[in-house]
Design a protein around this motif. Structure first.
Motif, PDB file in Angstrom:
ATOM      1  N   ASP A  26      41.105  36.819  13.249  1.00 44.06           N
ATOM      2  CA  ASP A  26      39.687  37.008  13.565  1.00 44.06           C
ATOM      3  C   ASP A  26      39.192  35.741  14.260  1.00 44.06           C
ATOM      4  OD1 ASP A  26      36.960  37.333  13.652  1.00 44.06           O
ATOM      5  OD2 ASP A  26      36.666  37.336  11.473  1.00 44.06           O
ATOM      6  N   TYR A  28      36.163  33.858  15.766  1.00 45.71           N
ATOM      7  CA  TYR A  28      34.734  33.962  15.502  1.00 45.71           C
ATOM      8  C   TYR A  28      34.061  32.616  15.749  1.00 45.71           C
ATOM      9  CZ  TYR A  28      35.183  31.139  11.281  1.00 45.71           C
ATOM     10  OH  TYR A  28      35.391  30.101  10.420  1.00 45.71           O
ATOM     11  N   CYS A  32      27.639  33.260  15.803  1.00 47.24           N
ATOM     12  CA  CYS A  32      27.819  34.618  16.333  1.00 47.24           C
ATOM     13  C   CYS A  32      27.342  35.656  15.319  1.00 47.24           C
ATOM     14  CB  CYS A  32      29.282  34.842  16.702  1.00 47.24           C
ATOM     15  SG  CYS A  32      29.689  36.539  17.134  1.00 47.24           S
ATOM     16  N   CYS A  35      29.789  38.566  14.664  1.00 49.36           N
ATOM     17  CA  CYS A  35      30.918  38.080  13.851  1.00 49.36           C
ATOM     18  C   CYS A  35      30.588  38.181  12.366  1.00 49.36           C
ATOM     19  CB  CYS A  35      31.253  36.637  14.207  1.00 49.36           C
ATOM     20  SG  CYS A  35      31.794  36.375  15.915  1.00 49.36           S
ATOM     21  N   ALA A  39      32.380  40.631   9.466  1.00 42.67           N
ATOM     22  CA  ALA A  39      33.192  39.791   8.576  1.00 42.67           C
ATOM     23  C   ALA A  39      33.526  40.462   7.238  1.00 42.67           C
ATOM     24  CB  ALA A  39      32.500  38.449   8.337  1.00 42.67           C
ATOM     25  N   LYS A  59      41.435  33.519   9.969  1.00 43.68           N
ATOM     26  CA  LYS A  59      40.192  33.354  10.712  1.00 43.68           C
ATOM     27  C   LYS A  59      40.309  32.081  11.555  1.00 43.68           C
ATOM     28  CE  LYS A  59      36.201  34.459   8.926  1.00 43.68           C
ATOM     29  NZ  LYS A  59      35.894  35.760   9.566  1.00 43.68           N
ATOM     30  N   ASN A  61      38.002  29.664  13.889  1.00 47.76           N
ATOM     31  CA  ASN A  61      36.698  29.236  14.392  1.00 47.76           C
ATOM     32  C   ASN A  61      36.892  28.691  15.807  1.00 47.76           C
ATOM     33  OD1 ASN A  61      34.339  27.677  15.013  1.00 47.76           O
ATOM     34  ND2 ASN A  61      33.851  27.635  12.827  1.00 47.76           N
ATOM     35  N   LEU A  77      33.233  37.220  21.578  1.00 44.17           N
ATOM     36  CA  LEU A  77      33.287  37.147  20.114  1.00 44.17           C
ATOM     37  C   LEU A  77      32.532  38.324  19.496  1.00 44.17           C
ATOM     38  CD1 LEU A  77      32.631  33.323  19.537  1.00 44.17           C
ATOM     39  CD2 LEU A  77      34.834  34.527  19.608  1.00 44.17           C
ATOM     40  N   PRO A  78      33.057  38.821  18.372  1.00 41.07           N
ATOM     41  CA  PRO A  78      34.357  38.464  17.807  1.00 41.07           C
ATOM     42  C   PRO A  78      35.500  39.133  18.575  1.00 41.07           C
ATOM     43  CG  PRO A  78      33.400  40.222  16.527  1.00 41.07           C
ATOM     44  CD  PRO A  78      32.368  39.848  17.558  1.00 41.07           C
ATOM     45  N   ALA A  95      32.303  43.673  17.624  1.00 40.04           N
ATOM     46  CA  ALA A  95      32.132  43.963  16.190  1.00 40.04           C
ATOM     47  C   ALA A  95      32.134  45.465  15.966  1.00 40.04           C
ATOM     48  CB  ALA A  95      30.840  43.338  15.681  1.00 40.04           C
TER      49      ALA A  95
END
Length: 331
Positions: A26, A28, A32, A35, A39, A59, A61, A77-78, A95
């Motif tokens: 993921d 992210y 965001c 995101c 999540a 995950k 970043n 993103l994501p 998303a």
């Protein structure tokens, strides 16, 4: 405790790719909004599907790990990237929980094949953690084809909006009724004004359906203090190759492709009924309508936790052509 790995360096990410057969990443950022929205879905999948050295959820970043994001050309993103043996196998941008779960559905099949080839136990209906939770075993020679359902075009009528929508029925995660986990949205469906439900399921390709697996996990009376406990379904009608959902009156009167009567003995220890279909009547199927006619008891609601379709996939439908035909019926 979360099973998701937070990547802190490019070297760590490389190590994860090398140590796990399948990796779901993921990408992210803290700022965001979408995101943050998706999540919880990612975390739920991680909790239910992570397996040491086989399936790892991570995950990344993108503000802190710019080199990793640039290496895999993450521009929006994501972004979710699925790696198989260290190589990119699939990607989902945005998303969109439906797309994410559909891609992870493909991941589940790969995991199961890997586990079987390694001699590991796969989903056998024992209720243990598996790559893709299934409440009953697979008939010999057939596979789980639930991922062939076009979830965005499904329609569920008369469901209680306080419970989960149609998508939770095809969720690959173990139902929360087993884990006791608290979920933001109830991961099951209950009927609303009475005990009937109507579910329309179109498919991505022509299917041959062999078995329908229905999981229903109503609470016991002492667990349901606020209201009467919902029931398991008793009478179910199945209709094939319908272009859209039926109305309740129409479904009551129309002759079904198959009508099913379930009783207490049909439900296994995992709350799943393994319903064998009249295979000759379920060849070259492009859609399925499931009509829950009534429940097994004196209650007013019926509960469904999961649905699984078992069979064989066939010729893939050309969705672009189908859309054009629908727009221009004279062609």
């Amino acid at each position: 405790m979360s099973k998701t790995v937070e990547i802190s360096s490019p070297a760590q990410f490389t190590e994860v790719l090398q140590s796990s057969r399948l990796v779901v990443a993921d990408f992210y950022a803290d700022w965001c909004g979408p995101c943050k929205q998706v999540a919880p879905v990612f975390e739920q999948l991680s909790q239910s599907l992570s397996r040491p050295k086989l399936v790892t959820f991570v995950k990344v970043n993108t503000d802190q790990q710019k080199d990793v994001a640039q290496a895999y050309r993450v521009t929006s993103l994501p972004t979710f990237i699925i790696f198989h043996d260290g190589k990119v196998a699939d990607k989902v941008q945005g998303a969109d929980p439906v797309k994410l779960q559909a891609v992870v559905g493909k991941l589940m099949d790969k995991v199961e094949n890997i586990g079987n080839s390694a001699g590991e136990a796969s989903g056998s209906g024992s209720g243990g953690d598996t790559a893709s939770w299934r409440g009953a075993g697979l008939p010999r020679g057939y596979i789980d084809i639930t991922e062939q359902i076009e979830q965005q075009r499904c329609e569920l009528l008369n469901f209680d909006p306080d419970t989960g929508g149609v998508r939770v029925l095809f969720d690959g995660a173990k139902p929360s009724a087993f884990t006791g986990a608290k979920v933001a949205t109830k991961d099951w469906v209950e009927s609303d004004t009475d005990e009937q439900l109507l579910l329309f399921m179109p498919f991505q390709s022509m299917l041959k359906l062999h078995t329908l697996q229905i999981t229903s996990l109503p609470p016991s009376d002492d667990e349901d203090d606020d209201e009467e406990a919902p029931m398991r379904p008793r009478t179910i009608k199945l209709f094939t190759n319908k272009p859209h959902n039926l109305g309740f009156d129409e479904a009551e009167d129309l002759s079904a492709t198959q009508e099913i009567q379930l009783s207490e003995k049909d439900w296994n220890a995992d709350g799943t009924a393994n319903v064998a279909l009249r295979f000759v009547k379920f060849q070259n199927i492009t859609s399925l309508v499931l009509f829950v006619v009534d429940g097994d008891g004196e209650g007013e609601k019926v509960r469904l936790d999961r649905l699984r379709l078992i069979g064989e996939t066939g010729e893939k439908r050309e969705m672009g052509k189908l859309e054009k035909i629908g727009d221009e019926p004279g062609e």
